[in-house]
Each structure stands twice: as structure tokens, then as C-alpha cells.
Design a protein around this motif. Structure first.
Motif, PDB file in Angstrom:
ATOM      1  N   UNK A  90      -0.209   5.759 -11.556  1.00  0.00           N
ATOM      2  CA  UNK A  90       0.114   4.560 -11.144  1.00  0.00           C
ATOM      3  C   UNK A  90       1.446   4.312 -10.642  1.00  0.00           C
ATOM      4  N   UNK A  91       2.252   5.218 -11.553  1.00  0.00           N
ATOM      5  CA  UNK A  91       3.626   5.062 -10.802  1.00  0.00           C
ATOM      6  C   UNK A  91       3.732   5.834  -9.508  1.00  0.00           C
ATOM      7  N   UNK A  92       3.116   6.716  -9.051  1.00  0.00           N
ATOM      8  CA  UNK A  92       3.181   7.201  -7.831  1.00  0.00           C
ATOM      9  C   UNK A  92       2.806   6.329  -6.794  1.00  0.00           C
ATOM     10  N   UNK A  93       1.609   5.658  -7.067  1.00  0.00           N
ATOM     11  CA  UNK A  93       1.021   4.796  -6.190  1.00  0.00           C
ATOM     12  C   UNK A  93       1.956   3.528  -5.967  1.00  0.00           C
ATOM     13  N   UNK A  94       2.568   3.240  -7.168  1.00  0.00           N
ATOM     14  CA  UNK A  94       3.379   1.837  -6.801  1.00  0.00           C
ATOM     15  C   UNK A  94       4.720   2.331  -5.880  1.00  0.00           C
ATOM     16  N   UNK A  95       5.282   3.676  -6.244  1.00  0.00           N
ATOM     17  CA  UNK A  95       6.246   4.130  -5.202  1.00  0.00           C
ATOM     18  C   UNK A  95       5.879   4.002  -3.843  1.00  0.00           C
ATOM     19  N   UNK A 138       0.324  13.591   3.617  1.00  0.00           N
ATOM     20  CA  UNK A 138      -0.277  12.104   3.404  1.00  0.00           C
ATOM     21  C   UNK A 138      -0.201  11.695   1.951  1.00  0.00           C
ATOM     22  N   UNK A 139      -0.061  10.372   1.748  1.00  0.00           N
ATOM     23  CA  UNK A 139       0.206   9.804   0.460  1.00  0.00           C
ATOM     24  C   UNK A 139      -0.988   9.965  -0.368  1.00  0.00           C
ATOM     25  N   UNK A 140      -2.174   9.907   0.273  1.00  0.00           N
ATOM     26  CA  UNK A 140      -3.334  10.090  -0.529  1.00  0.00           C
ATOM     27  C   UNK A 140      -3.542  11.424  -1.045  1.00  0.00           C
ATOM     28  N   UNK A 141      -3.067  12.574  -0.446  1.00  0.00           N
ATOM     29  CA  UNK A 141      -3.021  13.923  -1.015  1.00  0.00           C
ATOM     30  C   UNK A 141      -2.312  13.881  -2.034  1.00  0.00           C
ATOM     31  N   UNK A 142      -1.373  13.312  -2.308  1.00  0.00           N
ATOM     32  CA  UNK A 142      -0.437  13.473  -3.439  1.00  0.00           C
ATOM     33  C   UNK A 142      -0.968  12.633  -4.690  1.00  0.00           C
TER      34      UNK A 142
END
Length: 453
Positions: free
Chosen positions: A201-206, A169-173
Motif C-alpha cells: 500500500x505504501x509503494x502504491x501510494x508513492x 514498470x510500476x506494476x512490476x515493483x
């Protein structure tokens, strides 16, 4: 070009008019035809470059491409030996890196379960060259290091609580401290200082651009929004703008976005699978046009663009079966048997049109070079075999036509490269923990060890 015995169109016309259509009795001067065989696309464009180097008048020369996908390799190869060039054949959008990025995004959406993405498909998106090289920080290497650390964790190369996860899941990462710690440690070794919050912030943007926005696409309005969001980030933060062709590709995608977003059915709901398939089919048929002057320089054209044009020198690539003639057997609306029953034999007519264009073009030239790909997967075109047979019949010998193959001259350099060790490099090597693969790499090639580690 012959009489009614050679062309079914003339035969039918003769019957309708009650006349016998004969060819002109005067014999036209036959062009000099050279047949060459390459073993791949790059060897073929190499043969084209060699041919152009011997041509005196480029303004009366045409390079005919049966496959529009070879435009870029061709232009890269021949630019050194020509001054002016006009390209009147479109470049398929499906051959671009932007197209493969959207393919990866669609596949990730199709394979996810609930909120969890299938790890291999997730990694295929974030490790795409256009994504991992995004300039999301002051240093261009930050995004790349972060992405590859995520990759190493999901593949189990780095031991964390998420290691080896098949679905993620995206939230896990985004909430995993270990992901950002692993990336930070490597960045410090490279003298790159980045705060954990900036990495997050970079990972959330991707995730937002490449995944979350596409999850919300339930109609073409939503799809157009997700497409525009992805294009905005990629064009602003990647090196796409450095290459003029990529800029044209991005412009075409923005046009498609506007077209889909403003269509009359933009608010009609579709399943994700249908939505992505329609969009992908749309992209697969789009072509990017080039700008140039048809009045001077070498002309690079498709077969149909040569209609009614004459050239002294004709160079044609990919004279292979299934490429020339290029026939589409699939009939989406009316079965082929019904078409034939109605007297509409489309395939034979299409083949005859392409054969006519081919024969007319080479008959009007003085020098013709026909280049085909010699491999197990493809045979010579039936049009080329016809020319070979005519020459063999005229000469009364099967050895009447000689076919030259492509050859590359390779010069091996024996000079060894040397890179002197600096004190910083020696300190790094003393502290480094060596794996068996790194030692093997050094023993096999110290230079490769230097570039890799």
C-alpha cells in the motif's frame, strides 16, 4: 557622487540642458572601508558574524546581499549575536528541497519509455529526502527501509528477478513479492512489524502521487491536480511543517497551483516537455518573502532595497564580478545590436544604476565592510577594483589596501568515544555475515562501524 565625467546620465543631461554639471566642491568625509576575502559562502557569513559582534548600534546597520540564495546560511550564523533582524530580500524557491523534488519528477516523466521508467530517474524521485522519510506507517523508518530495498534491488545489490533492471514498470515493483520480503526481513531485525499488504500500500501510494498522477497531466488543469496531490501528501506526511520556511514554500506552491488551475488556458493541451518546462521556469523565478519590522534591528536587504536609505554600518557580501553588477546579457525579444542602434544601451545603463546604488550607499556610511569570495571561478567586482584603485592612487602605492582573509580556528579533541556492547548487540554481531567492506570499516573506525551497521 561625482560629475558628468563619471556618470553618463549626467553627461547626457548636461548636453540636453546646454550646461556643465560639476560635483559639489566640498569634500565629504570618506567612510572607513575594510575589504575581506572569504573562500566560500560559509566563510563569508562567518566574517559577517564577526563584524556584527563589534557593532554597537544594530538599528543603523545593514547587511547587503548580492545573492539572495545565501539568506538561510546568513541568518543561521548571525542569530547568535543579534536580537532583532528584518529581512527584505526574497528567498528563491529554486533553492528549496521541494523544487528539486519536482525537478526529479519531471525528469522521470521525460525519460520513460512507454510505461517503463528509467531506473536511475525513478530512484532519484523515490530516494529524495522528502519522499523516503514520509510517515506512511506508525514507524517513520518503514518508508525509508522500503525505498532503500527497492534501490538495492534495481542496482543489483539484492538478487531478485528485477535486479539490475534499466527500465522498470510500476506494476512490476508493486506485484513483486521479493521486494516486500526483503524489506520485511530487515524490519524484523529492527523489531518493526509490518504486514506485506501494508508495504504494498505504501509503494502504491508513492507511485500514484509521484508518477501516475503526473502521467495524466496533458494540460495545466491536470498539472495543477498532480501538483496539489503531491503537495498534500508531502505536507501531511513529512517533516516539512517543522520548518517555517518550508511552510512558506509550500504555501507559494499552492498559490501557483491555484493560479495555473484557474488560468484561461488551463484546458489547452501541451506536450509534456513544454508543460513541465513552463512550470519549471515559473518555479525558478519565484521568491519567498520574509516578514519583519523595518524599524529596528539589523536590516538584511538586496542592493535595490537600499535606495534612499542611509546606514552608519554597511556590510556587503559577494562583492564579486557577475554578482555585482548582476547583468543579464540575453535579450529574448530584441537583439542587442538593434537596441544599441536605437540608442537603447540597456546593459550600460543597468550597470550604471547598480554602480550608483553601491557608491551612494557606502558614501553615506561611517564603517563599510566589503566581503568577496576569493576563488578561481570568480574575480573581485569591478566596483571593488575601482575602490582599490582609487585608494592606491591617493596613496601612490600598490600596497595601500590590505585584504584580510577568512580563517577558522580548529580545535582537535583527543577524547575517545566509547559505546558499551549490550547482550542484544553481541547476539546480533554473532549472527551477522560480514562483508569485506564492513570489516574494512571496522578496522578503519569502530565508531563508524557502529553507526553504519
Amino acid at each position: 557622487q561625482g560629475d558628468q565625467n563619471q556618470w553618463s546620465v549626467l553627461e547626457k543631461l548636461g548636453k540636453d540642458l546646454g550646461a556643465v554639471l560639476h560635483a559639489d566642491s566640498r569634500q565629504a568625509e570618506e567612510p572607513g572601508i575594510t575589504i575581506q576575502a572569504g573562500f566560500d559562502t560559509h566563510s563569508q557569513v562567518g566574517l559577517v558574524r564577526e563584524a556584527l559582534a563589534t557593532v554597537k548600534d544594530h538599528d543603523k546597520t545593514v547587511v547587503v546581499l548580492s545573492d539572495s540564495g545565501v539568506v538561510i546560511p546568513l541568518l543561521s550564523e548571525i542569530s547568535s549575536c543579534i536580537d532583532d533582524c528584518n529581512v527584505s530580500i526574497g528567498y528563491p524557491l529554486a533553492r528549496s528541497s521541494l523544487y528539486t523534488l519536482f525537478q526529479a519528477i519531471f525528469k522521470a516523466q521525460m525519460s520513460k519509455k512507454g510505461n517503463a521508467y528509467y531506473s536511475p530517474d525513478y530512484l532519484r524521485v523515490v530516494t529524495h529526502p522528502l519522499v523516503k522519510n514520509l510517515l506512511c506507517s506508525d514507524d517513520a523508518s518503514v518508508t525509508r527501509i522500503l525505498v532503500h530495498k527497492v534501490e538495492e534491488i534495481l542496482l543489483g545489490m539484492e538478487r531478485t528477478e528485477l535486479s539490475g533492471s534499466l527500465f522498470i514498470e510500476l506494476s512490476e515493483l508493486e506485484s513483486s513479492r521479493e521486494v516486500f520480503d526483503c524489506a520485511s526481513i530487515l524490519m524484523k531485525k529492527m523489531d518493526v512489524e509490518v504486514r506485506r499488504q501494508e508495504l504494498k500500500g505504501i509503494l502504491v501510494l508513492l507511485h500514484e502521487v509521484l508518477f501516475s498522477s503526473w502521467e495524466k497531466a496533458v494540460d495545466f488543469k491536470g498539472l495543477a491536480f498532480a501538483l496539489g496531490r503531491t503537495l498534500d501528501v508531502v505536507t501531511e506526511k513529512s517533516n516539512v511543517a517543522r520548518y517555517p520556511l518550508n511552510t512558506r514554500l509550500a504555501d507559494k506552491l499552492y498559490e501557483i497551483r491555484d493560479e495555473l488551475g484557474s488560468s484561461s488556458f488551463s484546458r489547452e493541451r501541451f506536450s509534456s516537455e513544454d508543460l513541465f518546462r513552463i512550470f519549471e521556469n515559473k518555479l525558478a523565478t519565484e521568491k519567498i518573502s520574509f516578514s519583519g519590522s523595518p524599524l529596528k534591528g539589523v536590516q538584511v536587504l538586496g542592493l535595490f532595497e537600499t535606495r534612499s536609505l542611509n546606514f552608519d554600518t554597511v556590510i556587503m557580501m559577494d562583492v564579486n564580478e557577475s554578482v555585482l553588477p548582476n547583468l543579464t546579457i540575453y535579450e529574448p525579444l530584441i537583439p542587442r545590436e538593434i537596441m544599441i542602434g536605437l540608442g537603447l544601451n540597456r546593459l550600460e545603463k543597468e550597470e550604471e544604476i547598480q554602480r550608483y546604488l553601491f557608491r551612494r550607499l557606502i558614501a553615506s556610511a561611517k564603517d563599510v565592510r566589503l566581503i568577496y569570495k576569493q576563488c578561481d571561478e570568480r574575480e573581485k567586482s569591478r566596483f571593488l577594483e575601482e575602490i582599490v584603485w582609487e585608494k592606491q592612487r591617493q596613496a601612490g602605492s600598490l600596497d595601500a589596501v590590505s585584504i584580510a582573509g577568512a580563517r577558522f580556528s580548529v580545535k582537535v579533541t583527543t577524547e575517545k568515544q566509547r559505546i558499551a556492547k549490550t547482550p542484544e548487540m553481541i547476539a546480533y554481531l554473532r549472527k551477522r555475515r560480514y562483508s569485506a567492506s564492513s570489516v574494512n570499516t571496522y578496522l578503519a573506525c569502530p565508531m563508524r562501524f557502529y553507526f553504519q551497521y
